[in-house]
Each structure stands twice: as structure tokens, then as C-alpha cells.
Design a protein around this motif. Structure first.
Motif, PDB file in Angstrom:
ATOM      1  N   LYS A  39       6.485   3.463  -5.601  1.00 27.33           N
ATOM      2  CA  LYS A  39       5.687   4.053  -4.522  1.00 27.33           C
ATOM      3  C   LYS A  39       4.370   4.574  -5.093  1.00 27.33           C
ATOM      4  CE  LYS A  39       8.808   4.034  -1.134  1.00 27.33           C
ATOM      5  NZ  LYS A  39      10.139   4.093  -1.533  1.00 27.33           N
ATOM      6  N   THR A  41       1.944   7.323  -5.841  1.00 26.12           N
ATOM      7  CA  THR A  41       2.384   8.709  -6.038  1.00 26.12           C
ATOM      8  C   THR A  41       1.382   9.763  -5.579  1.00 26.12           C
ATOM      9  OG1 THR A  41       1.590   8.496  -8.287  1.00 26.12           O
ATOM     10  CG2 THR A  41       3.964   8.270  -7.961  1.00 26.12           C
ATOM     11  N   SER A  42       0.116   9.387  -5.433  1.00 20.63           N
ATOM     12  CA  SER A  42      -0.831  10.443  -5.044  1.00 20.63           C
ATOM     13  C   SER A  42      -1.855   9.891  -4.057  1.00 20.63           C
ATOM     14  CB  SER A  42      -1.544  10.978  -6.287  1.00 20.63           C
ATOM     15  OG  SER A  42      -2.201   9.915  -6.926  1.00 20.63           O
ATOM     16  N   ALA A  46       0.091   8.133  -0.634  1.00 18.30           N
ATOM     17  CA  ALA A  46       1.301   8.532  -1.372  1.00 18.30           C
ATOM     18  C   ALA A  46       2.534   8.226  -0.530  1.00 18.30           C
ATOM     19  CB  ALA A  46       1.236  10.016  -1.708  1.00 18.30           C
ATOM     20  N   GLY A  47       3.509   7.610  -1.179  1.00 21.76           N
ATOM     21  CA  GLY A  47       4.745   7.295  -0.471  1.00 21.76           C
ATOM     22  C   GLY A  47       4.808   5.851  -0.002  1.00 21.76           C
ATOM     23  N   SER A  48       3.645   5.171   0.074  1.00 23.73           N
ATOM     24  CA  SER A  48       3.663   3.754   0.473  1.00 23.73           C
ATOM     25  C   SER A  48       4.012   2.905  -0.744  1.00 23.73           C
ATOM     26  CB  SER A  48       2.279   3.315   0.971  1.00 23.73           C
ATOM     27  OG  SER A  48       1.844   4.152   1.994  1.00 23.73           O
ATOM     28  N   ASP A  50       3.628   0.296  -3.602  1.00 26.32           N
ATOM     29  CA  ASP A  50       2.412   0.054  -4.379  1.00 26.32           C
ATOM     30  C   ASP A  50       2.258  -1.439  -4.681  1.00 26.32           C
ATOM     31  OD1 ASP A  50       0.269   0.121  -6.032  1.00 26.32           O
ATOM     32  OD2 ASP A  50       1.086   1.585  -7.445  1.00 26.32           O
ATOM     33  N   SER A 241      -4.092   5.398   7.109  1.00 24.21           N
ATOM     34  CA  SER A 241      -2.744   5.473   6.522  1.00 24.21           C
ATOM     35  C   SER A 241      -1.939   6.630   7.115  1.00 24.21           C
ATOM     36  CB  SER A 241      -2.848   5.645   5.015  1.00 24.21           C
ATOM     37  OG  SER A 241      -3.495   6.865   4.743  1.00 24.21           O
ATOM     38  N   GLU A 245       1.494   6.111   8.902  1.00 26.94           N
ATOM     39  CA  GLU A 245       2.707   6.783   8.445  1.00 26.94           C
ATOM     40  C   GLU A 245       3.388   7.555   9.573  1.00 26.94           C
ATOM     41  OE1 GLU A 245       2.232   9.159   4.864  1.00 26.94           O
ATOM     42  OE2 GLU A 245       1.572   7.312   3.863  1.00 26.94           O
TER      43      GLU A 245
ATOM     44  N   GLN B  68      11.121   8.554  -8.863  1.00 29.13           N
ATOM     45  CA  GLN B  68      10.540   7.555  -7.960  1.00 29.13           C
ATOM     46  C   GLN B  68      11.573   6.674  -7.276  1.00 29.13           C
ATOM     47  OE1 GLN B  68       7.192   5.240  -9.021  1.00 29.13           O
ATOM     48  NE2 GLN B  68       6.580   6.578 -10.675  1.00 29.13           N
TER      49      GLN B  68
END
Ligand code: SF4
Ligand code: SF4
Lengths: 256, 301
Positions: A39, A41-42, A46-48, A50, A241, A245, B68
Motif C-alpha cells: 500500500k 504509505t503516505s 495513503a492506503g491505496s 501502490d 483520491s 476513497e 503493511q
């Protein structure tokens, strides 16, 4: 009570056999990559998933699962015909093939795994800087990106590194690519209800999410039904985004 | 006094048989993996990569999984499952993985047999105590560095230096010269010292070794029946002084059972693998900090 050598000789292999067998029974034993990208991270994304984590062993099917880009769209963008994919089908077509089949098409540009990462990022509206200087995109990817509503400055950057693919007449018909009003992916098909660059609020309504629910999730009134969410977000000073989200879980929930 | 007993000759081949089983299995799967990548291979045999079959891969992935929920590149669920199996086994009987299953441990032992033929009693007693004692803690440093760098970089940093990976990838393009060099050095050193990589460098052996402090079944010597012949000390590949221990808690024990009354010890029921008696936590800590105190590091006084 004591443990003898023979007991250990049976117990050590048995513990492995039983442990592995049990994990197989519960479908946990997997010796291949889970194809689950890391994912971001920042930052705003963040959270999508990568795109930088896409590896050569990923198949089109893996990318569809992780990023919501339909297999047919990927095949069209990268000039892969159903015949070329063979009996395993387009979904099993692996990204690492490009490095071999498109080797030598251009002197300074290469179509390979990094191209797929970049295409995925552009299509899904995620951040990504190509890792390699010579990363190119096939000419077939440009119309797909345009139809997906990728902003013109990004499209121009992609156009600047286009590699012409040979034998385009063999490409599969793109299953109504770009025309489907019922999906946010620009490629047709009910299964892939993913909010992408060109998705409108109206499409999200069509997918079963009421305007009231959207307002609740976004914390403000959604734009008009015919407004492209990305454009509306830009005009209203909100990150695309963030809206994505907020709305995507509602879309997913409505689909179940 | 307890009587010396006749030992079954075949018992010495039991552990060897299990070691060969694991070695052949891993070698066959590695070869099959390469064959499959080149369009051939045996269908009914696993085609997993060596990374997928390495419990240490699970250990180095822990940070990424926790933070993660993904694995380090090349590591899969199977490594994690093997990690838990290895740790569960270690909790029960100590590092039996090292003594019975690890192909790298086995191959060092097999080279060691040649060394024993060449050097007789001198074999496995070359390293001076002063050097040997601190060097035995080096593997914890290796463990910490590997785990830290894997967490930091998100890639399998140890692959480049891993002699276990090299052993089963000698034919592969993935083989790094550093790993090949460490493997070669390990095998040459095995002619002088028993299991040099296990003793001084192996990060997975380090983790397994910690379980010696609180393993459930442990090696126990019965002082009452011990005749102080030191046969157990001479038999121990890890130079542990079993003859002065009540319970062996040395962090280097690999549960190979070579010291037991079934193998080296000539007296019945004197050195055995047994369940716990009353707990002695202080003794466990002391065993970790001063494992070879009072010996020359090679098991000699
Ligand atoms: S210490 Fe390491 S190399 Fe030695 S047997 Fe154990 S895991 Fe294998
Ligand atoms: S000989 Fe005994 S003390 Fe030495 S490693 Fe083997 S089981 Fe442990």
C-alpha cells in the motif's frame, strides 16, 4: 517419560507434514506471490495499492484484482491479442512477457514491467514516477488513457515516450472500451465498478449509491449527476483520491 | 552403578536418514523449480522456489507483515507457515530443525565427517577458546542486521549472502557470487570445525537457539549415574560440555541427540531428552550469558 531418537525421527518430519497439510486444508499454503501489492504509505493516496509494487510475475488478472483495471483494457493498451495470450487466457498473461516480446522496438525506449506500472498509475489516478529513464508506453495505450479521462498534461507526458507496436491489426476488439456508461472503468462490464478518472456522479448513482449516502460519506453535497468526479473535485479544491476513497466502499457495498 | 549397555548400531543411521530425506526433497524441488521455469519439470512434485520453502523468510518478513500486511518480495505464505512450524518445534524440543532437517546444517556435517577422518581428535578443536566464545554470539548480530535491513529496504537482503540459497541455486542465474563464496568458505571450514556456519553466522540458528532457554523437552544428564567419561562432550558437534550440565541450556544445542545414552553416553538412562522438572529460570539466563564458562570453548576444561 523420555523422547528417543526414533521418536524424534518420526516427529520432526511428521510435524512438517501435518503443519503443511493442515495449512493446505485451510487454503493457507501458498508458495507463490500473493500478487497483493504494497500500500502507499503516505500522502493523499495513503492506503491505496501502490503501482510501484507491480512485478514481472503479475498477470493482467492480478492487476485487475488489485487496481480494478479490466483485463481487456490492459490487453488493448499493451497490444496483446487473445491468441497471443494462448490457452491460459488474457487474465493469466504475465507482465514480464513484454520485456521479451517488445525488446528492440525502439533504440532508447523500452516497453516492460515499468511501463505497466506507469500505465496502471495513470489509468487509476495514482501517483507514480517511472523508475527507468527509458520507460516507454505502447502507442495503443494512449487512446485507452484518453478514454479513461487522464488529464492532458499527463497524457502529453505519455505521448512523448510512445513506442509503436507492430501488427496492431491483430489486437482484440476492446469490448466497447471507453463507451460503457455503466462502468467507471471505461471498458464495459458490470463486474468492474471502480471509480476512475472519468466516472461521473450519475454512474455512482446508477451503481446503487444514493446522493444522500454520497453526501454523508463525502461530508458535502455531491456534484451534479453529469459531472465527472475528477473534474468536479479539481474545481472544488478537493483531492480526487479523497472522494474516491469515500465513495468506492459505498459502490462495493452496493454491488454485494 | 548403572551398567554400560550394548548399543544398536542402526540407531546412528536414523538421524542421517531424516537429514538425507530433507536434503533430497529440497534439492529435488529446487531443480524442479528451475526446470519448470524453462518449460519442463515434474508435474507431481512441488515447483516452489527456495524462498517459499525457507522458514527464515517468514522471520525477516515479520515487520512488513505487521506494518503493511504484505510479504517481502519473493516471500510467500508458505515461508510464514514453515516459520511457525519451526518455532513450534523449537519450543517443544529445541532447534531440532537444525539438527535434523536443515540441509545446510547436514551438508556441513557431512563435510565434517571427512575432516574428522583427516584430523582425528584434533577435529573440531582448532578454534582457540578466546576467539570461539565471543564468535558464538556473532550470529545474533547477523540476525539483527538481516531483520533490520529487510524491514528498512523491503527486499530479501540476505539472499545475496545466503549459503543455503547458494547451495540449491548453483545452476541458477540468481546465484550471487557473495553467497557462493560464503558457501565455499563454509564447506572448507567444515573440514576443520563442525558446523561453522551454524555456530558463528546463521541468523535462523540464532533464533532457534534462543529456544534452548525455555524449550519443553531438554537434554538432561543424571549426575548420580554419570561416570564422568566425557564421551558426551566429545560427541557434541557444538562443543557443549554436557558432562558438567544438569540440564543442557546452552544456546547452541541443536537437539542432535549425539550425546545421549542412545548414542555416545555409555551408561543407560543417563543423558536423555526428557520433559521438564522444576523450573530454574535463573539457570536458563546464566546458560545464555556464559554458555561455555569453565571450558576452553571446545568442550575441554
Ligand atoms: S544453524 Fe542455520 S545452517 Fe545450521 S542447521 Fe540451523 S538453520 Fe541450518
Ligand atoms: S550433542 Fe547433545 S548437547 Fe550437543 S548439540 Fe547434540 S543434543 Fe545438544
Amino acid at each position: 517419560m523420555k523422547i528417543r531418537i526414533v521418536h524424534l525421527a518420526i516427529a520432526v518430519p511428521a510435524v512438517f507434514v501435518i503443519g503443511i497439510g493442515a495449512s493446505m486444508a485451510f487454503n493457507l499454503w501458498n508458495t507463490e506471490s500473493s500478487k497483493q501489492p504494497a500500500k502507499i504509505t503516505s500522502g493523499a493516496f495513503a492506503g491505496s495499492a501502490d503501482p510501484a509494487d507491480i512485478r514481472g510475475s503479475y498477470s493482467f488478472g492480478d492487476i485487475e484484482k488489485a487496481f480494478g483495471i479490466p483485463v481487456e483494457v490492459l490487453a488493448r493498451a499493451f497490444g496483446v491479442s487473445a491468441e497471443a495470450a494462448g490457452t491460459a487466457g488474457l487474465a493469466a498473461y504475465q507482465v514480464k512477457n513484454f520485456e521479451e516480446i517488445y525488446a528492440g522496438l525502439s533504440e532508447d525506449l523500452e516497453v516492460g514491467t515499468d511501463s505497466v506500472r506507469w500505465f496502471t498509475a495513470l489509468y487509476a489516478g495514482l501517483p507514480y514516477e517511472p523508475e527507468e529513464e527509458g520507460t516507454g508506453l505502447p502507442n495503443t495505450a494512449i487512446p485507452v488513457l484518453r478514454e479513461a479521462g487522464v488529464p492532458s498534461e499527463l497524457l502529453d507526458a505519455a505521448r512523448a515516450v510512445v513506442v509503436e507496436l507492430p501488427g496492431l491489426e491483430n489486437l482484440p476488439a476492446a469490448a466497447g472500451a471507453g463507451e460503457a456508461a455503466g462502468t467507471g472503468t471505461g471498458s464495459g462490464g458490470e463486474e468492474t465498478r471502480t471509480i476512475v478518472g472519468k466516472t461521473t456522479f450519475g454512474q455512482v448513482e446508477d451503481w446503487g449509491v444514493s446522493r444522500a449516502k454520497m453526501a454523508e460519506a463525502m461530508g458535502r453535497e455531491p456534484g451534479p449527476s453529469n459531472a465527472v468526479i475528477r473534474d468536479w473535485a479539481g474545481e472544488n479544491g478537493v483531492e480526487f483520491s479523497v472522494i474516491k476513497e469515500a465513495l468506492q466502499p459505498l459502490v462495493d457495498a452496493a454491488a454485494q | 552403578m548403572a551398567k554400560a549397555k550394548a548399543k544398536s548400531k542402526s540407531i546412528r543411521f536414523v538421524r542421517l536418514g531424516v537429514q538425507i530425506l530433507f536434503f533430497v526433497l529440497i534439492a529435488a524441488i529446487s531443480v524442479n523449480h528451475t526446470l519448470v521455469e524453462n518449460g519442463g519439470g515434474i508435474r507431481w512434485l512441488s515447483t516452489a522456489s527456495l524462498h517459499a520453502l525457507c522458514p527464515f523468510g517468514g522471520v525477516v518478513s515479520i515487520w512488513q507483515v505487521a506494518t503493511q500486511a504484505t510479504f517481502v518480495k519473493k516471500i510467500h505464505e508458505s515461508s510464514f507457515i514453515l516459520m511457525w512450524i519451526g518455532l513450534g518445534l523449537a519450543l517443544l524440543v529445541g532447534p531440532a530443525f537444525c539438527g535434523w532437517a536443515c540441509p545446510l546444517g547436514s551438508v556441513q556435517e557431512w563435510f565434517g565427517k571427512l575432516g574428522r577422518k583427516l584430523f582425528g581428535k584434533k577435529y573440531n578443536a582448532f578454534v582457540p577458546r578466546r576467539l570461539d566464545k565471543p564468535l558464538r554470539y556473532l550470529r545474533y548480530l547477523v540476525l539483527a542486521m538481516v531483520v533490520w535491513n529487510t524491514a528498512r529496504l523491503g527486499t530479501l537482503v540476505f539472499e545475496t549472502y545466503d549459503p543455503y540459497f547458494a547451495l540449491f541455486n548453483l545452476w541458477s542465474a540468481e546465484l550471487a557470487w557473495q553467497a557462493a563464496a560464503i558457501l565455499a568458505a563454509t564447506l572448507v571450514l567444515s573440514l576443520f570445525v563442525e558446523r561453522p556456519f551454524c555456530k558463528y553466522m546463521c541468523p535462523y540458528g540464532a533464533l532457534q537457539g534462543v529456544f534452548n532457554l525455555f524449550r519443553i523437552f531438554r537434554i538432561r544428564r543424571v549426575a548420580k549415574t554419570c561416570i564422568d567419561c566425557k564421551a558426551c562432550d566429545r560427541a557434541c558437534p557444538m562443543n557443549i560440555e554436557v558432562s558438567t550440565s544438569g540440564v543442557v541450556r546452552d544456546h547452541q544445542c541443536i537437539t542432535c541427540m549425539e550425546c545421549t545414552s542412545e548414542r555416545a553416553c555409555p551408561v543407560k538412562d543417563t543423558v536423555d531428552l526428557v520433559p521438564p522438572g522444576p523450573a530454574k529460570p535463573k539457570a536458563a539466563l546464566a546458560a545464555f550469558v556464559v554458555p561455555l564458562a569453565g571450558t576452553d570453548g571446545q568442550g575441554r576444561k
